[in-house]
Design an enzyme around this catalytic site. Structure first.
Site, mmCIF file in Angstrom:
data_model
loop_
_atom_site.group_PDB
_atom_site.id
_atom_site.type_symbol
_atom_site.label_atom_id
_atom_site.label_comp_id
_atom_site.label_asym_id
_atom_site.label_seq_id
_atom_site.Cartn_x
_atom_site.Cartn_y
_atom_site.Cartn_z
ATOM 1 N N VAL A 50 -47.877 -47.450 30.333
ATOM 2 C CA VAL A 50 -47.050 -47.494 31.547
ATOM 3 C C VAL A 50 -45.909 -46.477 31.456
ATOM 4 C CG1 VAL A 50 -45.549 -48.943 32.982
ATOM 5 C CG2 VAL A 50 -47.629 -49.917 31.978
ATOM 6 N N CYS A 51 -45.300 -46.372 30.292
ATOM 7 C CA CYS A 51 -44.110 -45.547 30.106
ATOM 8 C C CYS A 51 -44.271 -44.096 30.561
ATOM 9 C CB CYS A 51 -43.641 -45.600 28.661
ATOM 10 S SG CYS A 51 -43.196 -47.270 28.121
ATOM 11 N N PRO A 52 -45.340 -43.392 30.187
ATOM 12 C CA PRO A 52 -45.404 -41.986 30.598
ATOM 13 C C PRO A 52 -45.538 -41.812 32.110
ATOM 14 C CG PRO A 52 -47.441 -42.626 29.510
ATOM 15 C CD PRO A 52 -46.476 -43.751 29.325
ATOM 16 N N GLU A 54 -43.898 -43.512 34.369
ATOM 17 C CA GLU A 54 -42.522 -43.561 34.866
ATOM 18 C C GLU A 54 -41.743 -42.317 34.459
ATOM 19 O OE1 GLU A 54 -40.931 -47.980 34.799
ATOM 20 O OE2 GLU A 54 -41.450 -47.220 32.802
ATOM 21 N N ILE A 55 -41.833 -41.947 33.195
ATOM 22 C CA ILE A 55 -41.076 -40.808 32.681
ATOM 23 C C ILE A 55 -41.457 -39.548 33.449
ATOM 24 C CG2 ILE A 55 -40.649 -39.371 30.654
ATOM 25 C CD1 ILE A 55 -41.292 -41.959 28.974
#
Length: 179
Positions: A50-52, A54-55
């Site tokens: 999920v993190c990449p 958003e980033i």
């Protein structure tokens, strides 16, 4: 958890600003951004799913944030070396225009009250901080649920008007007038 009206804590962290190891690392502190708006967004772990998303989306909106005289800073509890490796490996992170900060000692995450006790990582959180260092917006989501960076930008726009803004207000629209 620190909240609206609280002072954002001071910090001094290592940041990753390049994929070239010779100039990848910088020291960054809150004092570097005094008298400017700041948006801090935290993610739980590098090399996740999920993190990449958003980033990368925050990266696409970077100019929109800087056009509003706002510094955008991404933070996790991973080390600066892990950030560098992830940035080098993941295409959508390679050219990020903002620093990826390392809260390896978990001091900032702890001071903010967003350290997930079960996982030992920062929760998925956002803080909008005004030029005086006061928290004006917070949002924390479940570790599994990504945020909407466009909504963060919309809230920043609303806060910068210093007016009453109705639900779903967008920059350029009329604000509310109290009769």
């Amino acid at each position: 958890m620190l909240n609206i009206g609280d002072r954002f804590p001071d910090y001094a962290l290592k940041g990753v600003v390049s994929t070239d190891i010779k100039n990848a690392f910088v020291d960054i502190s809150r004092k570097d951004f005094s008298n400017k708006w700041q948006v801090y967004f935290f993610w739980p772990k590098d090399f996740t799913f999920v993190c990449p998303t958003e980033i990368a989306e925050f990266g696409k909106l970077y100019e929109a944030f800087t056009d509003r005289d706002t510094e955008l800073l991404g933070i996790s509890t991973d080390s600066e070396f892990v950030h560098l490796a992830w940035k080098q490996q993941k295409d959508e992170l390679r050219d990020l225009p903002f620093p990826m900060l390392s809260d390896l000692k978990r001091e900032l995450s702890t001071a903010l009250g967003i350290l997930d006790q079960q996982e030992g990582v920062a929760k998925r959180a956002v803080f909008i901080v005004d030029p005086e260092g006061i928290i004006r917006f917070t949002m924390v989501t479940d570790l599994k649920v990504g945020r909407n960076p466009r909504e963060v930008l919309r809230v920043l726009d609303a806060l910068q008007t210093d007016e009453l803004c109705p639900c779903n207000w967008q920059k350029g629209e009329a604000t509310l007038v109290v009769a």
